[in-house]
Write a protein that holds these residues in place. Sequence first.
Motif, mmCIF file in Angstrom:
data_model
loop_
_atom_site.group_PDB
_atom_site.id
_atom_site.type_symbol
_atom_site.label_atom_id
_atom_site.label_comp_id
_atom_site.label_asym_id
_atom_site.label_seq_id
_atom_site.Cartn_x
_atom_site.Cartn_y
_atom_site.Cartn_z
ATOM 1 N N GLN A 162 0.841 -1.206 0.000
ATOM 2 C CA GLN A 162 0.000 0.000 0.000
ATOM 3 C C GLN A 162 0.876 1.256 0.000
ATOM 4 N N ASP A 165 3.126 1.308 -3.478
ATOM 5 C CA ASP A 165 2.396 1.435 -4.736
ATOM 6 C C ASP A 165 1.468 2.642 -4.803
ATOM 7 N N LYS A 166 1.026 3.132 -3.659
ATOM 8 C CA LYS A 166 0.016 4.197 -3.687
ATOM 9 C C LYS A 166 0.366 5.366 -2.765
ATOM 10 N N ASP A 167 0.370 5.123 -1.477
ATOM 11 C CA ASP A 167 0.463 6.221 -0.513
ATOM 12 C C ASP A 167 1.789 6.980 -0.562
ATOM 13 N N GLU A 170 1.820 9.117 -3.741
ATOM 14 C CA GLU A 170 0.919 10.264 -3.610
ATOM 15 C C GLU A 170 1.497 11.305 -2.646
#
Length: 184
Positions: A162, A165-167, A170
């Motif tokens: 998580q 790949d994302k947080d 971002e």
Amino acid sequence: MALHLKTRWKDETRDRSLGDVASALAAVAWRIALAKAINLHCERFVYRDDAQRLAVIQEYLAFLLQVADRLAFEALAEAERRALIVEFAKRLCAHVQDNGEDLLGPGDHAAAFLARLNERSDEYAEFQLTDEGPSYAFLRHLGHTIQTLMGEADENRWVIDQVMDKDGWEAYQDFRRAYRNLLG
């Protein structure tokens, strides 16, 4: 989760000191780190307690400090870069101290965070940040530190994915945008 960040000065014609910029960056970094910690909870990862949640926030702050240092390296003279990053770190320490006292009670929360910043600085020195963003290893290290904090119980087994790949990505994008807008 949409995050609204104030990343522009109200009066853009006024000159800002590096201290002003560092203060604004610290506020932005705190909001980003807090939002990412909340997002982990929303994604069904489980915090043991507020101390663990604050530790995750601190890992994001350490990551964003490294991002700021790399961005400043490209844009500022060495003395300005050093002044900005030192002031930014001091402001982050103040945020951690204030919030640590609110959540955990009295104590020298800033000193422990400063030690973490110094440790992470040595670790992140090995990783690259290019125009495309942080390298895989850079994001993996953030994910690994958060995974280590949260443990590998069933509900937290995939937190590293998580974060990587994302947080983490971002957080980098939000902070980079704020950095560029505030430093002008």
